[in-house]
Design a protein around this motif. Structure first.
Motif, PDB file in Angstrom:
ATOM      1  N   GLU A 252       0.878  -1.168   0.000  1.00  0.00           N
ATOM      2  CA  GLU A 252       0.000   0.000   0.000  1.00  0.00           C
ATOM      3  C   GLU A 252       0.917   1.219   0.000  1.00  0.00           C
ATOM      4  OE1 GLU A 252      -3.849   1.879   2.302  1.00  0.00           O
ATOM      5  OE2 GLU A 252      -2.654   0.349   3.318  1.00  0.00           O
TER       6      GLU A 252
ATOM      7  N   SER B 236      -7.787 -14.124  -4.684  1.00  0.00           N
ATOM      8  CA  SER B 236      -9.249 -14.018  -4.646  1.00  0.00           C
ATOM      9  C   SER B 236      -9.728 -12.715  -3.996  1.00  0.00           C
ATOM     10  CB  SER B 236      -9.854 -15.218  -3.915  1.00  0.00           C
ATOM     11  OG  SER B 236      -9.462 -15.221  -2.554  1.00  0.00           O
ATOM     12  N   GLU B 237      -8.856 -12.014  -3.272  1.00  0.00           N
ATOM     13  CA  GLU B 237      -9.226 -10.769  -2.593  1.00  0.00           C
ATOM     14  C   GLU B 237      -8.825  -9.509  -3.355  1.00  0.00           C
ATOM     15  OE1 GLU B 237      -7.741 -10.742   1.409  1.00  0.00           O
ATOM     16  OE2 GLU B 237      -8.389 -12.800   1.766  1.00  0.00           O
TER      17      GLU B 237
ATOM     18  N   ASP C 159     -10.000  -7.907  -5.855  1.00  0.00           N
ATOM     19  CA  ASP C 159     -11.078  -6.977  -6.206  1.00  0.00           C
ATOM     20  C   ASP C 159     -11.551  -6.133  -5.032  1.00  0.00           C
ATOM     21  OD1 ASP C 159     -11.045  -7.719  -8.864  1.00  0.00           O
ATOM     22  OD2 ASP C 159     -12.606  -9.237  -8.622  1.00  0.00           O
ATOM     23  N   THR C 160     -11.142  -6.478  -3.818  1.00  0.00           N
ATOM     24  CA  THR C 160     -11.558  -5.705  -2.641  1.00  0.00           C
ATOM     25  C   THR C 160     -10.581  -4.571  -2.319  1.00  0.00           C
ATOM     26  OG1 THR C 160     -10.401  -7.095  -1.027  1.00  0.00           O
ATOM     27  CG2 THR C 160     -12.635  -7.780  -1.668  1.00  0.00           C
ATOM     28  N   LEU C 161      -9.442  -4.522  -3.036  1.00  0.00           N
ATOM     29  CA  LEU C 161      -8.408  -3.521  -2.755  1.00  0.00           C
ATOM     30  C   LEU C 161      -8.463  -2.376  -3.750  1.00  0.00           C
ATOM     31  CD1 LEU C 161      -5.387  -5.908  -2.097  1.00  0.00           C
ATOM     32  CD2 LEU C 161      -6.868  -4.825  -0.400  1.00  0.00           C
ATOM     33  N   ASP C 162      -8.023  -1.213  -3.316  1.00  0.00           N
ATOM     34  CA  ASP C 162      -7.920  -0.039  -4.186  1.00  0.00           C
ATOM     35  C   ASP C 162      -6.603  -0.145  -4.959  1.00  0.00           C
ATOM     36  OD1 ASP C 162      -8.129   2.420  -5.423  1.00  0.00           O
ATOM     37  OD2 ASP C 162      -7.796   3.592  -3.600  1.00  0.00           O
TER      38      ASP C 162
ATOM     39  N   TRP D 203      -2.919   0.257  -3.476  1.00  0.00           N
ATOM     40  CA  TRP D 203      -2.143  -0.971  -3.451  1.00  0.00           C
ATOM     41  C   TRP D 203      -1.472  -1.134  -4.795  1.00  0.00           C
ATOM     42  CZ3 TRP D 203      -1.219  -4.106   0.674  1.00  0.00           C
ATOM     43  CH2 TRP D 203      -1.960  -3.848   1.836  1.00  0.00           C
TER      44      TRP D 203
ATOM     45  N   LYS E 257      -3.736  -3.532 -12.226  1.00  0.00           N
ATOM     46  CA  LYS E 257      -4.628  -4.677 -12.444  1.00  0.00           C
ATOM     47  C   LYS E 257      -4.344  -5.343 -13.788  1.00  0.00           C
ATOM     48  CE  LYS E 257      -8.507  -3.103  -9.638  1.00  0.00           C
ATOM     49  NZ  LYS E 257      -9.918  -2.702  -9.642  1.00  0.00           N
TER      50      LYS E 257
END
Length: 156
Positions: A37, A128-129, A131-134, A44, A140
C-alpha cells in the motif's frame, strides 16, 4: 498525495519525459501476490521503481523489491512492456512522465515482509481478494497478464 496517476483522462498534464521503470509480480504458492500500500498515492501496488544508471533491469527489480518489501527474489521471466502514452504520472515536485515499465514474474527466495518509507503496508494478498483492494487499473492489467499463463510477453 504526492503522486497522481491519469489514465485516459483528457485533463492529464502533458508528459515531459519517459523514465525506465520495473515492477514485479511475486507469487506465493500460486495463491497469493506480494503487494504494497503506497504512501505517495494510497493505492495498493506491485513493488517496483526506476532503473538507476549502471543497473540492469534485473538488478533494478531485485533492488526495488528488496527496498520496498524486504523480500529477496529471483526473476523468472518478462510479463510485459507497459508504455501506454495515455497513462501519465504527475508528481508534486512538477515531474510529469509517460508510464514506461517492464513487469517481471518473480519468485520469493528469502527475506521477511517489511514496510518501507514508500509503503504503509506490505502483504502477500490472496488472489481471490484483489477486487476488494484499491488498485490502479494499470496495476490490475499487469496482474491479469501475469495470471493469464501466456508464455509470451505482452506489449501494451
Amino acid at each position: 498525495m504526492n503522486r497522481m496517476d491519469y489514465y485516459y483522462n483528457d485533463d492529464a498534464p502533458k508528459p515531459l519525459k519517459i523514465v525506465p521503470a520495473v515492477s514485479a509480480v511475486v507469487l506465493h504458492k500460486e495463491k497469493e501476490i506480494l503487494l504494497q500500500e503506497r504512501i505517495d498515492n494510497g493505492k495498493w501496488s506491485l513493488p517496483g521503481g526506476n532503473v538507476e544508471p549502471g543497473e540492469t533491469v534485473e538488478d533494478a527489480i531485485k533492488r526495488e523489491v528488496k527496498e520496498e518489501t524486504g523480500i529477496d527474489i529471483v526473476v523468472k521471466h518478462l510479463i510485459g512492456v507497459y508504455s501506454d502514452p495515455n497513462h501519465v504520472i504527475a508528481y508534486q515536485d512538477g515531474e510529469v512522465r509517460q508510464q514506461f515499465s517492464l513487469c517481471f514474474l518473480c519468485e520469493k527466495i528469502g527475506g521477511i515482509v517489511a514496510a518501507s518509507n514508500e509503503s504503509k503496508k506490505v502483504e502477500f494478498v490472496s488472489i481471490s481478494e484483489l477486487d476488494t483492494l484499491d488498485i490502479h487499473i494499470t496495476q490490475k492489467i499487469r496482474i491479469k497478464d501475469a495470471l493469464s499463463g501466456n508464455s509470451k510477453a505482452f506489449i501494451r
